[in-house]
Design an enzyme around this catalytic site. Structure first.
Site, PDB file in Angstrom:
ATOM      1  N   ASN A 155      47.563  36.019  42.780  1.00 24.13           N
ATOM      2  CA  ASN A 155      46.881  36.948  43.781  1.00 24.13           C
ATOM      3  C   ASN A 155      47.951  38.154  44.086  1.00 24.13           C
ATOM      4  OD1 ASN A 155      47.653  34.573  44.833  1.00 24.13           O
ATOM      5  ND2 ASN A 155      47.204  35.733  46.744  1.00 24.13           N
ATOM      6  N   GLN A 183      41.301  35.085  40.376  1.00 26.71           N
ATOM      7  CA  GLN A 183      41.820  36.646  40.145  1.00 26.71           C
ATOM      8  C   GLN A 183      41.550  37.168  38.724  1.00 26.71           C
ATOM      9  OE1 GLN A 183      43.008  38.961  42.379  1.00 26.71           O
ATOM     10  NE2 GLN A 183      43.137  37.503  44.104  1.00 26.71           N
ATOM     11  N   GLY A 204      32.716  35.145  43.262  1.00 23.90           N
ATOM     12  CA  GLY A 204      31.893  36.144  43.179  1.00 23.90           C
ATOM     13  C   GLY A 204      32.581  37.694  43.636  1.00 23.90           C
ATOM     14  N   CYS A 333      48.452  35.586  56.705  1.00 21.29           N
ATOM     15  CA  CYS A 333      48.321  35.895  58.007  1.00 21.29           C
ATOM     16  C   CYS A 333      47.721  34.613  58.888  1.00 21.29           C
ATOM     17  CB  CYS A 333      47.465  37.189  58.359  1.00 21.29           C
ATOM     18  SG  CYS A 333      47.955  38.445  57.353  1.00 21.29           S
TER      19      CYS A 333
END
Lengths: 390, 354
Positions: A155, A183, A204, A333
């Site tokens: 990713n 991905q 999705g 994060c």
């Protein structure tokens, strides 16, 4: 606004949005036996067949979930539990060092709570797991391995893994393999059966479908202990009332993404290449991270990932955001605090290079203007960000 | 102006940011992550570095429709504030971490980065006023924070905005509620933000370990008790001494002196706490340097009373002579000098004399 963060999420394609909107006010629990339930059931099953056909799986191998993270958790934990139950020696999980946190943290949770032992499969400087690496890890002690999990495409840096080769090796040793292909859909040719993996995650919102719906493609013979307990709606592996409108839209988007994949990939590749060329001209010391060849089968065609020496990624992000350019530092994060990317560190880069990185990811709505906006802005933004560090 | 609003997640900084937006500035909210591993959701919202505080700050920024980012200053904060706090206690002094944070983080590391990124000013929710570039006390004397800002130089103050200085706290809360900021009712933070449960003594114990020593009576020279670490005591402290031998005169005893070298805590009667001379370090002037010797007011601790005084600089160090004695002044604290409501300057207290 120039949106270059399609790897985070990409807009819904109109056909999927229309399908979903049309079904939102329909009532019907796909598990009910009456007419409304049967109508809902029919939509779910047709969607399942469509997804299966698009991705090279059998309908019974499609397990709908509430998102990619859930599907990854189900695959990693569920297959681990099942394999260990069958043979208590099987406590080792082989996981690539560049996995998404959904896989990585699931494995770490198993290590912390379930006595699992993790072997992190190292990657080369492009972020790729060499097949020999997996073979060596399996040869050492094949009987104690519960599963292998290596993502299809990364990713952050877009590196495509040799999944077919890895799956063949795992199969040789009788060890099931999961791949997070979140991905990859729409960007790479993808075929569950041909790949030889035992479980594959797709979601999705990365290919034009809605948020909050995903699927774990789970081989018919692969036993998997549930994570969510309840009505057993999905093959007794996943419980929860099915989200009929979302599943229908997911199927529409999946069919379209696969059908258009060759065209989309070529378009993305052209756009991405001009982005890379333009950025390197504007900022000559910019470093492209990941697979350097830009071969669309070795690197996601929509991915460009750079380090800008002397800059901090979050300063770049903020300055670009102020100019209407939306991209990502690609790192995880917690409280929104950027940590140096484990992917870049695993690729052998130092913390400074990891912190100096920025991801641009293109998708089906990307235009020449988006690319031009980045190329226009990047040199002054990098110059400004450089003055902030030190 | 391009303004960076430091948003802690509390009501004050949220309203300050809102006022900066109203004033027509181009405002960006930034939450400073001070801890490398933010302690999830802490009940009571005592500090400013939990995930919940970060989320509250983000929500406020969303309501104000301004961009919002989290800046990781944990490393700098650990080094310049937390380590300094521990080292000061280990040296027998009583530091004020909020002063250090303003001096070295908010108006240094953060301000520098903001200026480099193209911002013109940093806006905070501190209760203090800037009048013609000079720092003054806030209108709400109960909330006044000019003392912890007295370390700022004119060049830093020129880039600072304190929009709340002319408003009383209850009005700030009312304004937050009227603006739809959900932090309107959030309790004030009182304690040191990095000590989650507010128990400073235990927190220090965990870092400095047990360093037992005697408690000595200043009048008799007798050992009247023992302790596990002189660092846990502050000059002027009365409670928690654990002294069982009563004083000869029956009066309560106070901590008079803390010596880390001999691990000795000296206690004695209240009148021995009287301080008339304060020897401090190199002064920072918040505005033009005053003509010396200078006469005005001195404040010797946060929310402490003020004393008329004369200040002068000897060998680069500030010496403050108080006209009437002050009690229990701890080395490590800041002496802030005021001309009526205006902050003239400050320095860190090194020692005191009767």
């Amino acid at each position: 606004m120039a949106y270059l963060d399609h790897a985070a999420t990409t807009p819904m394609v109109p056909q999927a949005a229309e399908t979903m909107a049309a079904l939102l006010s329909d009532c019907g629990n796909a598990s009910s036996l009456h007419g409304a339930g049967r109508r809902a059931r029919r939509i779910v099953e047709e969607s399942r067949e469509a997804v299966a056909a698009a991705l090279g799986a059998r309908p019974s191998e499609v397990v709908f979930t509430g998102g990619g993270t859930e599907a990854d958790n189900l695959a990693v934990k569920g297959i681990f539990w099942s394999r260990r139950d069958a043979d208590p020696r099987r406590c080792r999980v082989l996981v690539s060092a560049v996995e998404h946190h959904a896989v990585m943290d699931s494995a770490e949770w198993l290590a912390a709570r379930e006595g699992a032992v993790i072997t992190w499969l190292p990657v080369d400087e492009t972020g790729r797991v060499a097949p020999q690496t997996l073979r060596d890890a399996l040869v050492a002690e094949p009987d104690d391995v519960a599963l292998v999990s290596v993502m299809t495409a990364n990713n952050e840096v877009g590196t495509v893994q040799p999944v077919d080769e890895l799956a063949a090796i795992a199969r040789e040793f009788g060890v099931p393999m999961h791949t997070d292909a979140v991905q990859a859909v729409g960007q790479l040719p993808l075929d569950f059966a041909q790949s030889g993996v035992d479980a594959m995650t797709v979601t999705g919102h990365k290919f034009g479908g809605p948020l909050g719906v995903a699927a774990l493609l789970l081989g018919r013979d692969v036993d998997c202990v549930p994570v969510l307990h309840g009505g057993g709606q999905e093959r007794d592996v996943r419980s929860g009332t099915l989200d009929v409108p979302a599943i229908a839209a997911f199927a529409v988007a999946a069919e379209l993404a696969v059908k258009e994949q060759p065209v989309r990939a070529e378009r993305l590749r052209e756009l991405r290449n001009s982005l890379v060329d333009g950025v390197v001209v504007a900022v000559p010391d910019a470093q492209l991270n990941g697979e350097p060849s830009l071969d669309p089968l070795r690197r996601l065609p929509g991915n460009a990932h750079f380090s800008f020496p002397g800059c901090e990624g979050d300063a770049l992000l903020m300055l670009l955001d102020a100019r209407g350019i939306e991209c990502s530092t690609g790192s995880a994060c917690s409280a929104g605090v950027a940590r140096p990317s484990h992917v870049l560190l695993a690729m052998g880069h130092d913390e400074a290079r990891a912190r100096a990185s920025l991801r641009f990811s293109l998708g089906h709505t990307s235009t020449d203007a988006d690319v031009a906006a980045v190329i226009d802005a990047i040199a002054p933004v990098v110059e400004r960000a450089r003055s902030t560090s030190g | 102006m391009k303004v960076l609003a430091a948003m802690s997640g509390g009501v004050d900084s949220a309203v300050a940011a809102a006022r900066a937006v109203d004033a027509g500035h181009d405002v960006t909210g930034v939450h400073l992550a001070l801890s490398p591993s933010p302690a999830s959701y802490r009940s009571g919202a005592r500090g400013c570095c939990s995930l919940e505080d970060s989320r509250d700050a983000r929500r406020a920024a969303d309501v104000l429709d301004i961009p919002f980012y989290v800046w990781d200053v944990a490393e700098r904060f650990a080094r310049d504030v937390v380590d300094d706090f521990v080292a000061e206690y280990a040296a027998g002094r009583t530091p004020n971490p909020c002063v250090r944070c303003n001096e070295r983080i908010k108006f240094a590391a953060v301000l520098d980065r903001a200026l480099a990124l193209g911002f013109d000013a940093v806006c905070t929710g501190h209760y203090a006023r800037l009048v013609d570039g000079l720092l003054h006390r806030a209108v709400d004397s109960g909330k006044d924070q000019s003392y912890v800002l007295a370390v700022l130089r004119p060049d830093q103050l020129a880039r600072a905005m304190f929009p709340l200085g002319d408003t009383r706290k209850p009005d700030v809360r009312a304004e937050a509620a009227a603006r739809g900021l959900i932090v309107a009712d959030k309790p004030d933070s009182h304690d040191i933000c990095f000590i989650a449960d507010g128990d400073t003594r235990r927190w220090l114990e965990g870092r400095l370990g047990s360093q037992p020593g005697p408690i000595v009576d200043a009048q008799t020279g007798d050992v009247v008790g023992g302790h596990d670490g002189a660092y846990a005591f502050t000059v002027g402290q009365r409670r928690g001494l654990g002294v069982t031998v009563p004083a000869p005169d029956g009066r309560p005893r106070y901590v008079l002196d803390v010596s880390v070298v001999t691990r000795t805590v000296t206690v004695g009667p209240e009148d021995r706490l009287d301080v008339r001379t304060v020897l401090a370090g190199e002064p920072t002037w918040c505005g033009p340097q005053p003509t010396l010797p200078w006469q005005g007011l001195a404040q010797l601790r946060a929310h402490g009373e003020v004393h008329r005084c004369t200040g002068e600089v000897v060998d680069g160090r500030l010496v403050v002579r108080l006209w009437d004695p002050a009690r229990g002044i701890a080395p490590g604290q800041t002496v802030a000098l005021y001309d009526d409501t205006r902050v003239v300057g400050s320095a860190t207290i090194n020692s005191t004399a009767g």
